[in-house]
Design an enzyme around this catalytic site. Structure first.
Site, PDB file in Angstrom:
ATOM      1  CG  PHE A  30      -2.350  -0.135   0.982  1.00 49.46           C
ATOM      2  CD1 PHE A  30      -2.842  -1.220   0.298  1.00 49.46           C
ATOM      3  CD2 PHE A  30      -3.243   0.830   1.430  1.00 49.46           C
ATOM      4  CE1 PHE A  30      -4.199  -1.347   0.051  1.00 49.46           C
ATOM      5  CE2 PHE A  30      -4.603   0.714   1.190  1.00 49.46           C
ATOM      6  CZ  PHE A  30      -5.085  -0.369   0.504  1.00 49.46           C
ATOM      7  CG  HIS A  64     -11.207   8.650   1.857  1.00 47.28           C
ATOM      8  ND1 HIS A  64     -12.242   7.777   1.598  1.00 47.28           N
ATOM      9  CD2 HIS A  64     -10.202   7.912   2.374  1.00 47.28           C
ATOM     10  CE1 HIS A  64     -11.867   6.557   1.963  1.00 47.28           C
ATOM     11  NE2 HIS A  64     -10.651   6.608   2.449  1.00 47.28           N
ATOM     12  NE  ARG A  77      -7.326   7.236   7.065  1.00 43.78           N
ATOM     13  CZ  ARG A  77      -7.510   6.312   6.119  1.00 43.78           C
ATOM     14  NH1 ARG A  77      -6.772   5.213   6.090  1.00 43.78           N
ATOM     15  NH2 ARG A  77      -8.434   6.490   5.193  1.00 43.78           N
ATOM     16  NE  ARG A 120      -5.266   6.394   0.989  1.00 41.01           N
ATOM     17  CZ  ARG A 120      -6.171   5.738   1.674  1.00 41.01           C
ATOM     18  NH1 ARG A 120      -6.896   6.359   2.585  1.00 41.01           N
ATOM     19  NH2 ARG A 120      -6.364   4.452   1.468  1.00 41.01           N
ATOM     20  CG  HIS A 180      -8.877   7.705  -1.561  1.00 42.48           C
ATOM     21  ND1 HIS A 180      -8.511   7.280  -2.813  1.00 42.48           N
ATOM     22  CD2 HIS A 180      -8.554   6.696  -0.712  1.00 42.48           C
ATOM     23  CE1 HIS A 180      -7.999   6.058  -2.722  1.00 42.48           C
ATOM     24  NE2 HIS A 180      -8.010   5.685  -1.456  1.00 42.48           N
ATOM     25  CD  GLU A 214      -3.110   3.870  -0.729  1.00 42.47           C
ATOM     26  OE1 GLU A 214      -3.777   4.829  -0.305  1.00 42.47           O
ATOM     27  OE2 GLU A 214      -2.067   3.489  -0.197  1.00 42.47           O
ATOM     28  CG  LEU A 220     -12.269   4.563  -1.891  1.00 40.83           C
ATOM     29  CD1 LEU A 220     -11.685   5.960  -1.924  1.00 40.83           C
ATOM     30  CD2 LEU A 220     -12.128   3.968  -0.510  1.00 40.83           C
ATOM     31  CD  GLN A 243      -6.244  10.217   3.381  1.00 43.98           C
ATOM     32  OE1 GLN A 243      -6.931   9.265   3.716  1.00 43.98           O
ATOM     33  NE2 GLN A 243      -4.934  10.236   3.539  1.00 43.98           N
TER      34      GLN A 243
END
Lengths: 230, 587
Positions: free
Chosen positions: B119, B353, B398, B286, B242, B255, B252, B240
């Site tokens: 990730f 997000h 994050r 991100r 995304h 990721e 979404l 955040q």
């Protein structure tokens, strides 16, 4: 496009009625978008919804006779007028909002948790990709209720027949290589009603918005029971 | 109207991952636990988490919690509290094993162990090669975890108040929390739930923005309740975006799609992330990827007839991998874009997000606020965990896979700390009558008659203002204007009227309460953002392009009263290892 919507508010209405709304439909619109537009026209219209992408399972409704999740149902596929009703066979709280208590109780009745007798290992319990693959098509259920509320056996005996959702869940645990509760699970499913009221009508398979197969799961449980009894 | 009153040992508001993991600890200890949720528990937004949960299990490559900790500190742009981050990264490992034992159907490796995937922002050896740390159940990990936790609570017999909406916290004369006033949505009746300890686990507030990956229910209810009880909100400027939401819609695309080998291209077919993050490329953090996409579009390299998005390619991975590892996003793309990502690229654009900020809490879940003796005095009887809380483990940005981890670790720990707290506090506190009257007045305020502004209209206005004035890039002018506009919306709240004042399942009434909460949260975001004069993590200011550690390595605290701001230091000292001092953040 014309939509006819089931309306009932116990505070103000003596009985339910259908109400027509004309909504301008754009390309790519989902049924939930239409419900939201109706809500913008008439604030008193009540329905449940949340994620908008088919994962939370809140916005199940009956549209032109089939149970669907509104947020992932394109409007374009429907013939006018589109008739939107609450799930059949459930007590209506208001408009499209129904009481799902029986449905949740049946889910709870199958002990929907992993049963283990051996002590748990320090790290993860091992499971081969093949063993894990047996759970595919079982654990993705979002508990929307489209299946059970389209099942005639569940309409007649919602308190005694577990219904397709709960039985899919029962099989999800029976099929799990980590579960050690097989015997008591099968014992609990025995009898004329809980499992065997399924008449393989297969409405549940057609209704499931996640393309799961409760009828198949029920067949697997029956086979397992048969195998155990001989 | 008769006011029903009930007493519980613990009141938990919210039934997502944090609330349910706390509840199960307490119910298993035979306490009387009330879990209040405005939706049936498995509808909570945890269900929508896709990619996975981070833990340095080392199932694929060698891994260490210390490396996970380094990545999280760096990912936070050094605004995260290092004691809490160390704690979370260490706890990650037993937490994931426990979930597995509880029945979560994790995907598996050939040797039978839990499947892990790479990730964004993950590394081995403190910033060297890519790590493989995210434990996943296909791309429906949140669903797998939430359902399992709900099942564990059924087994432990937690007491659920399903489809109850929490109106406000109740307090004693010293400000300690004694429970909450809630409303049964189906009957419209109020009810007082008294508890010796109350946990807020109400999740995020993405609905404050127009385009968001968040569910309709994510309206910052717990954060706003805390604000109204005099508790500040911490670091709310850090929101955040995304990088990969479905263009124009916001849902979404996990990721994990990039973790499995997907990548982004612009209209020239260029893999543009190579220019922005030469090493990590599409698996940069991100905030970095979101800014890159917005920059590509602004500079005229966007795709589509309006040039307003970029493309995410996973088709080269082959249909089998897409079907096995990314079935959820395949379904989403088919339904909402009409394409099959196994064969065509997905149009994507950043979407609101996750809020890194929230109710200030320590790593035991206790809510802390500035008081007599310091900036982190415990608010008696009040806990917060999950996205509504700010521990802070995410700081200014994050990392993917750390959100599920946060809710699980701190949800569990809140439960365990409440057990200890209850031993020291055997009796219920005495609710101040003024506090109860205030909550009741708020509950009744939408019974007012007459013409006025509709809820939906004002909510749409707020969401548009927030999107235009608190997005990926923020200048002083844009935010100043945004602040004035949100303030004007707040003034209009008094004129909101319901046309439908009936009692039974009145969703318009619920949405009116939610709108008030969104406005309070919106104010906290724009106020905190306007005053932070630097660029750090998700807070990116073209007028202050550099991170300014000397002046701004500190947490913002927004108080609702007088829209006041205060600040407190970042906790740079970990529990058992050396501190990671701030460094330039490159990927």
């Amino acid at each position: 496009m014309r939509f006819e919507v089931y309306r009932y508010n116990p505070d103000t209405d003596a009985k339910p009625r259908m109400q027509a709304f004309d909504v301008e439909v754009e390309r790519g619109m989902m049924l939930r978008d239409v419900l939201l537009q109706i809500k913008a026209m008439d604030e008193s219209f009540a329905f449940r919804h949340s994620c908008g992408e088919g994962v939370c399972g809140s916005d199940g409704v009956n549209v032109n006779g089939s149970n669907r999740l509104a947020c992932i149902t394109p409007v374009a596929e429907f013939q006018e007028p589109v008739v939107i009703r609450p799930f059949p066979g459930r007590p209506v709280i208001r408009d499209l909002v129904v009481d799902m208590s029986d449905f949740y109780q049946q889910y709870q009745a199958v002990d929907p948790w992993l049963k283990r007798k051996d002590p748990v290992p320090e790290q993860e319990s091992l499971q081969t990709p093949e063993q894990r693959a047996r759970l595919d098509g079982l654990w993705e259920c979002v508990m929307c209720g489209c299946c059970s509320t389209s099942c005639p056996s569940f309409w007649w005996n919602p308190d005694k027949f577990l219904g397709p959702q709960a039985l899919l869940t029962a099989w999800r645990f029976l099929a799990d290589s980590r579960d050690q509760g097989e015997e008591e699970r099968l014992d609990a499913l025995d009898g004329p009603y809980k499992l065997f009221r399924c008449h393989t009508i297969m409405n549940c398979v057609e209704a499931c918005p996640k393309h799961l197969n409760p009828t198949g799961a029920i067949g697997h449980i029956r086979n397992l029971m048969l195998k155990k009894s001989v | 109207m008769t006011l029903i009153r009930k007493n519980f040992d613990v009141l938990i508001i919210g039934a997502g991952g944090a609330g349910l993991n706390a509840a199960v600890q307490l119910a298993e200890a035979d306490l009387r636990v009330a879990v209040v949720s405005k939706v049936f528990p498995t509808r909570s937004h945890t269900v929508a988490a896709q990619g996975g949960v981070n833990a340095a299990l080392g199932n694929v490559d060698e891994d260490k919690w210390h490396w996970h900790m380094f990545d999280t500190v760096k990912g936070s742009d050094y605004l995260g509290d290092q004691d809490a981050i160390e704690f979370m990264c260490r706890e990650a490992i037993p937490t994931v094993y426990e979930l597995e034992h509880q029945g979560v159907p994790f995907s598996r490796l050939d040797n039978g162990r839990i499947y892990q995937r790479p990730f964004g922002g993950q590394s081995r050896n403190f910033g060297a090669e890519q790590a493989t740390r995210t434990c996943a159940a296909a791309d429906r990990t949140g669903h797998a975890i939430l359902h399992t936790l709900y099942q564990q609570n059924l087994k432990a017999r937690s007491h659920f108040f399903t489809e109850y909406f929490a109106i406000d916290l109740l307090q004693d004369e010293e400000g300690g929390v004694t429970g909450a006033l809630v409303m049964d949505i189906s009957s419209g009746e109020p009810m007082i739930l008294n508890a010796r300890a109350t946990l807020l686990a109400t999740g995020g507030c993405g609905q404050v923005f127009r385009t968001t990956s968040n569910a309709h229910i994510n309206t910052g209810d717990g954060m706003a309740m805390a604000l109204r009880a005099g508790v500040p909100l911490q670091d709310m400027e850090f929101f955040q975006f995304h990088p990969t939401g479905v263009a124009g819609r916001g849902m979404l695309i996990t990721e994990a799609s990039r973790g499995e080998g997907g990548y982004l291209i612009n209209k020239d077919g260029e893999r543009f992330m190579e220019r922005y993050a030469p090493t990590a490329k599409d698996l940069a953090s991100r905030d970095v990827v979101a800014r890159a996409i917005v920059t590509e579009v602004r500079e005229g390299r966007g795709c589509g007839p309006r040039g307003d998005h970029v493309l995410l390619k996973v088709d080269h991975l082959g249909e089998a991998t897409v079907a096995k590892r990314l079935p959820g996003i395949r379904e989403t793309s088919r339904i909402f874009v009409g394409i099959d990502p196994a064969f065509e690229p997905i149009p994507v654009y950043p979407t609101a997000h996750y809020v890194m900020g929230g109710i200030p809490s320590d790593r035991f879940g206790r809510v802390v606020a500035p008081a007599r003796h310091g900036p982190e005095e415990v608010v008696s009887g009040l806990y917060a965990a999950g996205e509504c809380a700010c521990v802070s483990v995410h700081g200014a940005n994050r990392l993917g896979g750390n959100s599920l981890l946060d809710i699980l670790v701190f949800g569990r720990l809140s439960g365990l700390d409440i057990l200890e707290y209850l031993e020291e506090h055997p009796r219920h506190g005495q609710t101040d009558s003024a506090s109860e009257e205030k909550a009741m007045a708020r509950f009744q305020r939408f019974d007012r008659e007459g013409e006025g502004i509709a809820v939906a209209e004002l909510r749409a206005e707020l969401q548009k203002v927030m999107e235009d004035h608190a997005g990926v890039f923020r200048t002083r002018e844009i935010m100043q204007e945004g602040l004035e506009k949100v303030r004007a919306i707040r003034d209009k709240l008094d004129d909101v009227r319901l046309h439908d004042r009936s009692r039974t399942f009145n969703t318009a009434r619920v949405e009116a309460f939610e709108l008030e909460n969104l406005v309070d949260v919106g104010m906290s975001i724009v106020t905190s953002a306007l005053h932070r004069q630097e660029s750090r993590g998700a807070h990116s200011r073209p007028d202050y392009p550099e991170r300014d550690d000397r002046n701004w390595m500190r947490h913002s605290l927004y108080f609702r009263e007088d829209d006041r701001l205060d600040y407190k230091p970042v906790r740079t000292r970990p529990l058992s290892v050396e501190s990671f001092p701030p460094k330039a953040r490159v990927y």
